[in-house]
Design a protein around this motif. Structure first.
Motif, PDB file in Angstrom:
ATOM      1  N   LEU A  61       0.947  -1.155  -0.208  1.00 33.36           N
ATOM      2  CA  LEU A  61       0.330  -0.823  -0.283  1.00 33.36           C
ATOM      3  C   LEU A  61       0.765   1.051  -0.045  1.00 33.36           C
ATOM      4  CD1 LEU A  61      -2.622  -1.180   2.399  1.00 33.36           C
ATOM      5  CD2 LEU A  61      -3.621  -0.241   0.253  1.00 33.36           C
ATOM      6  N   ILE A  62       1.923   0.914   0.594  1.00 36.09           N
ATOM      7  CA  ILE A  62       2.608   2.246   0.708  1.00 36.09           C
ATOM      8  C   ILE A  62       3.564   2.931  -0.740  1.00 36.09           C
ATOM      9  CG2 ILE A  62       5.174   3.532   1.796  1.00 36.09           C
ATOM     10  CD1 ILE A  62       4.195   2.109   5.079  1.00 36.09           C
ATOM     11  N   LYS A  63       3.891   1.531  -1.700  1.00 31.51           N
ATOM     12  CA  LYS A  63       4.522   1.860  -2.386  1.00 31.51           C
ATOM     13  C   LYS A  63       3.698   2.123  -3.541  1.00 31.51           C
ATOM     14  CE  LYS A  63       6.362  -2.633  -3.514  1.00 31.51           C
ATOM     15  NZ  LYS A  63       7.007  -3.650  -3.881  1.00 31.51           N
ATOM     16  N   LEU A  64       2.602   1.987  -3.298  1.00 29.98           N
ATOM     17  CA  LEU A  64       1.074   2.128  -4.150  1.00 29.98           C
ATOM     18  C   LEU A  64       1.048   3.740  -4.434  1.00 29.98           C
ATOM     19  CD1 LEU A  64      -0.615   1.206  -6.632  1.00 29.98           C
ATOM     20  CD2 LEU A  64      -2.184   0.609  -4.780  1.00 29.98           C
ATOM     21  N   ASN A  65       1.324   4.219  -2.998  1.00 26.88           N
ATOM     22  CA  ASN A  65       0.404   5.457  -2.694  1.00 26.88           C
ATOM     23  C   ASN A  65       1.380   6.285  -2.887  1.00 26.88           C
ATOM     24  OD1 ASN A  65      -1.771   4.903  -1.720  1.00 26.88           O
ATOM     25  ND2 ASN A  65      -1.181   4.555   0.184  1.00 26.88           N
ATOM     26  N   ASN A  66       3.147   5.759  -3.112  1.00 23.86           N
ATOM     27  CA  ASN A  66       3.916   6.992  -2.874  1.00 23.86           C
ATOM     28  C   ASN A  66       4.473   7.214  -5.210  1.00 23.86           C
ATOM     29  OD1 ASN A  66       4.688   7.670  -0.889  1.00 23.86           O
ATOM     30  ND2 ASN A  66       6.219   5.953  -0.172  1.00 23.86           N
ATOM     31  N   ASP A  97       5.819  -3.210 -10.761  1.00 27.86           N
ATOM     32  CA  ASP A  97       4.982  -4.788 -10.524  1.00 27.86           C
ATOM     33  C   ASP A  97       3.216  -3.225 -10.356  1.00 27.86           C
ATOM     34  OD1 ASP A  97       6.361  -5.989 -11.860  1.00 27.86           O
ATOM     35  OD2 ASP A  97       6.535  -7.891 -10.023  1.00 27.86           O
ATOM     36  N   LEU A  98       3.537  -2.593  -9.555  1.00 27.99           N
ATOM     37  CA  LEU A  98       2.314  -1.596  -8.960  1.00 27.99           C
ATOM     38  C   LEU A  98       1.818  -0.953 -10.078  1.00 27.99           C
ATOM     39  CD1 LEU A  98       2.243  -1.888  -5.108  1.00 27.99           C
ATOM     40  CD2 LEU A  98       1.296  -3.770  -6.406  1.00 27.99           C
ATOM     41  N   ILE A  99       2.771  -0.381 -10.531  1.00 30.26           N
ATOM     42  CA  ILE A  99       2.753   1.038 -10.883  1.00 30.26           C
ATOM     43  C   ILE A  99       1.115   0.369 -12.372  1.00 30.26           C
ATOM     44  CG2 ILE A  99       3.452   2.342 -13.422  1.00 30.26           C
ATOM     45  CD1 ILE A  99       5.690   3.055 -12.485  1.00 30.26           C
ATOM     46  N   GLN A 100       1.200  -0.483 -12.590  1.00 33.67           N
ATOM     47  CA  GLN A 100      -0.475  -0.754 -13.553  1.00 33.67           C
ATOM     48  C   GLN A 100      -0.966  -1.388 -13.325  1.00 33.67           C
ATOM     49  OE1 GLN A 100       1.130  -1.581 -16.519  1.00 33.67           O
ATOM     50  NE2 GLN A 100       3.563  -1.004 -16.859  1.00 33.67           N
ATOM     51  N   ILE A 101      -1.400  -0.986 -11.665  1.00 33.47           N
ATOM     52  CA  ILE A 101      -2.806  -0.798 -11.213  1.00 33.47           C
ATOM     53  C   ILE A 101      -3.164   0.862 -10.608  1.00 33.47           C
ATOM     54  CG2 ILE A 101      -3.250  -3.546 -10.680  1.00 33.47           C
ATOM     55  CD1 ILE A 101      -2.213  -2.471  -7.594  1.00 33.47           C
ATOM     56  N   SER A 102      -1.981   1.035 -10.761  1.00 32.26           N
ATOM     57  CA  SER A 102      -2.108   2.243 -10.032  1.00 32.26           C
ATOM     58  C   SER A 102      -2.983   3.576 -11.599  1.00 32.26           C
ATOM     59  CB  SER A 102      -0.634   3.308 -10.172  1.00 32.26           C
ATOM     60  OG  SER A 102      -0.151   3.854 -11.324  1.00 32.26           O
ATOM     61  N   ASP A 103      -3.907   5.088 -10.179  1.00 33.69           N
ATOM     62  CA  ASP A 103      -4.100   5.486 -10.721  1.00 33.69           C
ATOM     63  C   ASP A 103      -3.142   6.253 -11.856  1.00 33.69           C
ATOM     64  OD1 ASP A 103      -6.420   5.063 -10.097  1.00 33.69           O
ATOM     65  OD2 ASP A 103      -6.191   5.688  -8.503  1.00 33.69           O
ATOM     66  N   LYS A 134      -4.547   5.247 -28.478  1.00 32.99           N
ATOM     67  CA  LYS A 134      -5.866   4.775 -28.590  1.00 32.99           C
ATOM     68  C   LYS A 134      -6.911   5.390 -26.883  1.00 32.99           C
ATOM     69  CE  LYS A 134      -4.368   1.194 -30.529  1.00 32.99           C
ATOM     70  NZ  LYS A 134      -3.387  -0.114 -30.686  1.00 32.99           N
ATOM     71  N   LYS A 135      -5.978   5.933 -26.200  1.00 37.25           N
ATOM     72  CA  LYS A 135      -7.315   5.982 -24.799  1.00 37.25           C
ATOM     73  C   LYS A 135      -6.856   7.232 -24.320  1.00 37.25           C
ATOM     74  CE  LYS A 135      -3.338   3.836 -21.655  1.00 37.25           C
ATOM     75  NZ  LYS A 135      -3.273   2.700 -20.917  1.00 37.25           N
ATOM     76  N   GLU A 136      -6.599   8.012 -25.382  1.00 33.75           N
ATOM     77  CA  GLU A 136      -6.530   9.875 -25.682  1.00 33.75           C
ATOM     78  C   GLU A 136      -7.210  10.143 -24.633  1.00 33.75           C
ATOM     79  OE1 GLU A 136      -4.514  13.637 -27.646  1.00 33.75           O
ATOM     80  OE2 GLU A 136      -5.009  12.202 -28.801  1.00 33.75           O
ATOM     81  N   HIS A 137      -8.979  10.155 -24.772  1.00 34.70           N
ATOM     82  CA  HIS A 137     -10.095  10.677 -24.080  1.00 34.70           C
ATOM     83  C   HIS A 137      -9.664  10.124 -22.143  1.00 34.70           C
ATOM     84  CE1 HIS A 137     -10.990   6.790 -25.095  1.00 34.70           C
ATOM     85  NE2 HIS A 137     -12.146   6.264 -23.990  1.00 34.70           N
ATOM     86  N   LYS A 138      -9.209   9.269 -22.684  1.00 32.67           N
ATOM     87  CA  LYS A 138      -8.798   8.878 -21.304  1.00 32.67           C
ATOM     88  C   LYS A 138      -8.326  10.247 -19.755  1.00 32.67           C
ATOM     89  CE  LYS A 138     -10.741   5.139 -21.198  1.00 32.67           C
ATOM     90  NZ  LYS A 138     -11.120   3.083 -21.449  1.00 32.67           N
ATOM     91  N   LEU A 139      -7.670  11.008 -20.477  1.00 26.92           N
ATOM     92  CA  LEU A 139      -5.879  11.267 -19.590  1.00 26.92           C
ATOM     93  C   LEU A 139      -6.524  12.150 -19.429  1.00 26.92           C
ATOM     94  CD1 LEU A 139      -3.629  11.685 -22.554  1.00 26.92           C
ATOM     95  CD2 LEU A 139      -3.189   9.826 -20.964  1.00 26.92           C
ATOM     96  N   SER A 140      -6.375  12.937 -18.475  1.00 24.91           N
ATOM     97  CA  SER A 140      -7.052  14.084 -17.245  1.00 24.91           C
ATOM     98  C   SER A 140      -5.941  15.345 -18.212  1.00 24.91           C
ATOM     99  CB  SER A 140      -5.485  14.289 -15.844  1.00 24.91           C
ATOM    100  OG  SER A 140      -4.466  14.234 -15.539  1.00 24.91           O
ATOM    101  N   THR A 141      -6.725  16.434 -17.679  1.00 23.20           N
ATOM    102  CA  THR A 141      -6.032  17.692 -18.016  1.00 23.20           C
ATOM    103  C   THR A 141      -4.693  18.113 -18.481  1.00 23.20           C
ATOM    104  OG1 THR A 141      -8.276  18.594 -17.631  1.00 23.20           O
ATOM    105  CG2 THR A 141      -6.505  20.332 -18.419  1.00 23.20           C
ATOM    106  N   TYR A 142      -3.925  17.150 -17.530  1.00 21.73           N
ATOM    107  CA  TYR A 142      -2.352  17.404 -16.929  1.00 21.73           C
ATOM    108  C   TYR A 142      -1.777  16.766 -17.691  1.00 21.73           C
ATOM    109  CZ  TYR A 142       2.431  18.547 -15.273  1.00 21.73           C
ATOM    110  OH  TYR A 142       3.776  18.364 -15.327  1.00 21.73           O
ATOM    111  N   GLU A 143      -2.030  15.035 -17.708  1.00 22.86           N
ATOM    112  CA  GLU A 143      -1.684  14.294 -18.990  1.00 22.86           C
ATOM    113  C   GLU A 143      -1.818  14.895 -20.444  1.00 22.86           C
ATOM    114  OE1 GLU A 143      -2.533  10.946 -15.824  1.00 22.86           O
ATOM    115  OE2 GLU A 143      -3.278  10.983 -17.068  1.00 22.86           O
ATOM    116  N   ALA A 144      -3.717  14.702 -20.800  1.00 22.79           N
ATOM    117  CA  ALA A 144      -3.304  15.470 -22.288  1.00 22.79           C
ATOM    118  C   ALA A 144      -2.194  16.577 -22.738  1.00 22.79           C
ATOM    119  CB  ALA A 144      -4.781  16.082 -22.303  1.00 22.79           C
TER     120      ALA A 144
END
Length: 406
Positions: A61-66, A97-103, A134-144
């Protein structure tokens, strides 16, 4: 509720079914609800499931939150161009590995593209770019906006300067606090032979780099500004600017940047037809570069041209250097340098017809394909002069029309 995401990730990683994981602890249906965050659960169940998976849920959990904090730090390091730390963080994140399930998986992929482009791995970068599109529409404003920045850098790497300008200009300053993009926009305008716009955005980037105390990048911005100023009446001011930049590079222990400054100073002398100092500074720049790198080949081409037009070396020596450059370019399959050194070979051997035929049939189309504006203009002037000299009136008029419209 991230416990469920972590449980699912490791269960799938170890190829266990929900029933296998829950045997003796809880039902597979209950695990399904935990993983989908659709139920409350006792802490004891998570502890038992974690033990069966061989993980420490608290540490996970600490790794995921960091992850976001680590990605933001990586982004800062990339902007600062702290190469060793940048490589180290990249290696650490590759093992996470947890990057794959992070936000923040999209943020990671975007920064990964930047990292690959800094290492000139354009094909690997393009694979991720296509995936993100392919998933550009799902990006946040900053990520876009970060995606636009990344795409602009990619277009610069592929020499598609008008595309780089178009996408970088569309970045929204309000939603994107990384003003480093103004530097890349300045580079794109410079390569597109738009000195006023290049100077304007280089100055904006200089102010941003000063704000974040990034003095190496301040040097980059000031060098870009210096080469936009065409003070042909008083070259002393230009020389003073470059000398100051060279001292700054030495104080910051940045031989790579010093090599760039020396190359650009050499070009300033070359365009004024002052070939001896041009040759000198091209040589000093080459000494600081890897002899098989593209920047070395570019300085070598300038060195040979300066020496040829200034009659500073016997043609036999210059032909040998041109052939060495061509050999390296062929080995690397670098079409730009294959063309440049082939042209030099014809030039040195006084093969006027072959030179202009190759220039017309191969080099100029290549320069136009990749948008090398300076080389396009130089080539068209050379072809006009040759056609005029050969009394090929119709073609000379055609070339003159192109030059006038430019």
């Amino acid at each position: 509720m991230n416990e469920g995401k972590i449980i699912k990730f490791y269960r799938e990683k170890y190829q266990m079914t929900q029933e296998q994981l829950g045997k003796g602890i809880c039902s597979g249906t209950h695990i399904s609800k935990i993983e989908r965050l659709h139920t409350e659960y006792a802490p004891e169940i998570i502890t038992l499931l974690s033990e069966r998976l061989g993980i420490n849920i608290e540490k996970e959990l600490i790794k995921l939150n960091n992850i976001k904090k680590r990605l933001n730090h990586w982004h800062d390091v990339i902007v600062m161009q702290l190469l060793e730390e940048m490589d180290l963080i990249n290696h650490e994140l590759e093992q996470e590995d947890l990057i794959q399930i992070s936000d923040y998986i999209n943020l990671y992929k975007l920064l990964r593209v930047r990292y690959l482009l800094m290492h000139n791995l354009t094909e690997e970068a393009l694979e991720i770019i296509k995936e993100i599109q392919k998933k550009e529409h799902k990006l946040s404003t900053y990520e876009a906006n970060l995606f636009k920045h990344v795409l602009g850098i990619y277009y610069l790497a592929k020499h598609e300067n008008p595309k780089a300008i178009q996408v970088l200009k569309s970045i929204n300053d309000t939603d994107y606090n990384n003003k480093e993009y103004t530097y890349h926009l300045a580079v794109a305008y410079h390569l597109n032979e738009s000195p006023v716009m290049a100077y304007f955005f280089a100055d904006k980037s200089r102010r941003f780099f000063k704000e974040i105390n990034n003095y190496l990048r301040v040097i980059d911005a000031e060098m870009l500004m210096a080469i936009q100023v065409k003070d042909d009446g008083d070259f002393k001011e230009t020389i003073h600017r470059f000398e100051s930049l060279i001292k700054s590079c030495e104080l910051c222990h940045s031989p790579g940047r010093k090599a760039k400054v020396l190359h650009n100073l050499a070009f300033e002398y070359y365009r004024r037809k002052d070939y001896e100092p041009a040759k000198k500074f091209y040589k000093e720049s080459m000494i600081l570069k890897d002899i098989e790198s593209n920047p070395y080949l570019l300085s070598l081409e300038g060195y040979i041209r300066s020496a040829y037009y200034g009659s500073l070396h016997p043609n036999e020596e210059l032909l040998q250097l041109a052939n060495e450059g061509l050999k390296t370019a062929l080995k690397k399959n670098e079409q730009l340098y294959i063309n440049l050194f082939t042209l030099l070979s014809y030039l040195i051997q006084d093969k006027e017809q072959e030179y202009h035929q190759y220039l017309s049939d191969y080099s100029l189309p290549l320069f136009k394909k990749f948008g090398f504006v300076y080389l396009i203009k130089r080539s068209e002037k050379e072809l006009f002069n040759y056609c005029f000299k050969q009394k090929k009136t119709r073609r000379a008029l055609k070339m003159a029309h192109i030059l006038i419209n430019q």
